[in-house]
Write an enzyme that holds these catalytic residues in place. Structure first.
Site, PDB file in Angstrom:
ATOM      1  N   LYS A  49       0.803  -1.232   0.000  1.00 50.79           N
ATOM      2  CA  LYS A  49       0.000   0.000   0.000  1.00 50.79           C
ATOM      3  C   LYS A  49       0.836   1.282   0.000  1.00 50.79           C
ATOM      4  O   LYS A  49       0.424   2.285  -0.562  1.00 50.79           O
ATOM      5  CB  LYS A  49      -0.946   0.016   1.212  1.00 50.79           C
ATOM      6  CG  LYS A  49      -2.108  -0.961   1.067  1.00 50.79           C
ATOM      7  CD  LYS A  49      -3.086  -0.816   2.222  1.00 50.79           C
ATOM      8  CE  LYS A  49      -4.239  -1.775   2.041  1.00 50.79           C
ATOM      9  NZ  LYS A  49      -5.295  -1.588   3.037  1.00 50.79           N
ATOM     10  N   ASP A 104     -10.051   3.104   2.208  1.00 48.28           N
ATOM     11  CA  ASP A 104     -10.181   2.387   3.490  1.00 48.28           C
ATOM     12  C   ASP A 104     -10.851   3.246   4.565  1.00 48.28           C
ATOM     13  O   ASP A 104     -11.775   2.788   5.254  1.00 48.28           O
ATOM     14  CB  ASP A 104      -8.803   1.954   4.007  1.00 48.28           C
ATOM     15  CG  ASP A 104      -8.229   0.781   3.226  1.00 48.28           C
ATOM     16  OD1 ASP A 104      -9.011  -0.025   2.686  1.00 48.28           O
ATOM     17  OD2 ASP A 104      -6.992   0.668   3.159  1.00 48.28           O
TER      18      ASP A 104
END
Ligand code: ATR
Length: 271
Positions: free
Chosen positions: A66, A102
């Site tokens: 990420k 997220d």
């Protein structure tokens, strides 16, 4: 022409994203496929150029890529830039745009239980990657944050980053009792991922506190069971998983995701 999407990570075998997105493609009649690829850390650069060369329209990014994917992208959205991590990439006119769904996915998953975020107290347990995206999103909603971590210096670092973005955050060591005043308590540590017992109980917590454990492999973790027994409203990580996926869908397709179909795919195949 069939459009291609994927999720990359290592390990990746248990990712539920293909299920969720493919169910959405079927339901909406989109001519698209969603693949799952294991990409070892040292192969990340090659994998990104490979996906681009093969004409993929977008992909999700999970652990451990990420943060490391950022240098290979052309542009970041404001959210991805603030969090410093990317979970969704879109290919637009040959450019790679990194986004992060997220934190907003987390907010959407608890929204119906929190009437007002602004000015309320959130206590976050943990200061890793998951905590970062959640704290940035809660800060944007105007919550006052307390970040507690086994290694307090990591909590300090995250609190400083939040303050530098204009939020309010304090930090401390993970220890019992610190959540007594919380309107929202979020467990983001990897404790409990393997069913370990939590080293503390939630004794004294107000039943008004909304309690979230972002683990989604278990319906009810010991942490959530404790909170539920004390009268709190509880959420596992399934809602966050669903909503980050729905927001990625919206980023790629520019239209609302078939949320119910995606939720049903997760309910039928929860692991
Ligand atoms: P993620 O991206 O999933 O958040 P991470 O960045 O590795 O993963 O962070 C894991 C989090 O779980 C950290 O907050 C970590 O605490 P430390 O910073 O002190 O390592 C926390 N954690 C992991 N194992 C733990 C344990 N046994 N007790 C308490 N906290 C733990």
């Amino acid at each position: 022409m069939e459009k291609h999407f994927a999720v990359i990570g290592d390990p990746i075998g248990h990712s539920l994203s293909p299920l969720m997105h493919e169910a959405g493609f079927r339901a909406t009649g989109l001519d698209a496929r969603y693949y799952r690829f294991r990409v070892e850390p040292e192969k990340l650069a090659e994998a990104v150029s490979g996906l681009k060369a093969l004409g993929f329209r977008g992909w999700n990014v999970t652990v451990p890529h990420k943060e490391n994917i950022i240098p290979f992208l052309d542009e970041l959205t404001d959210e991805a830039g603030k969090i410093g991590a990317v979970n969704t990439v879109k290919v637009e006119n040959g450019r790679l745009i990194g986004h992060n769904t997220d934190g907003t996915g987390f907010i959407r998953s608890i929204e119906k239980d929190i009437a007002e975020f602004s000015g309320k107290q959130a206590v976050i347990l943990g200061a890793g990657g998951a905590a970062k995206s959640i704290t940035v999103a809660l800060m944007r909603k105007g919550m006052q944050l307390t970040i507690l971590n086994r290694s307090p210096e990591r909590a300090e670092e995250l609190a400083k980053a939040i303050e530098a973005m204009g939020g309010e955050a304090s930090a401390g060591e993970l220890k019992p009792g610190a959540w007594l005043m919380a309107d929202l308590l979020v467990q983001t540590t990897s404790l409990g991922l393997k069913g370990e017992n939590y080293p503390f109980s939630l004794e004294g917590i107000s039943p008004q506190t909304v309690v979230v454990d972002i683990v989604f492999r278990e319906q009810v973790t010991p942490f959530l069971a404790d909170a539920a027994a004390r009268g709190c409203q509880v959420h596992n990580g399934m809602g966050m998983l669903l909503h980050q996926g729905a927001l990625a869908w919206e980023f790629w397709w520019g239209e609302e995701a078939p949320l119910e179909v995606m939720a049903e795919a997760l309910r039928v195949n929860p692991r």
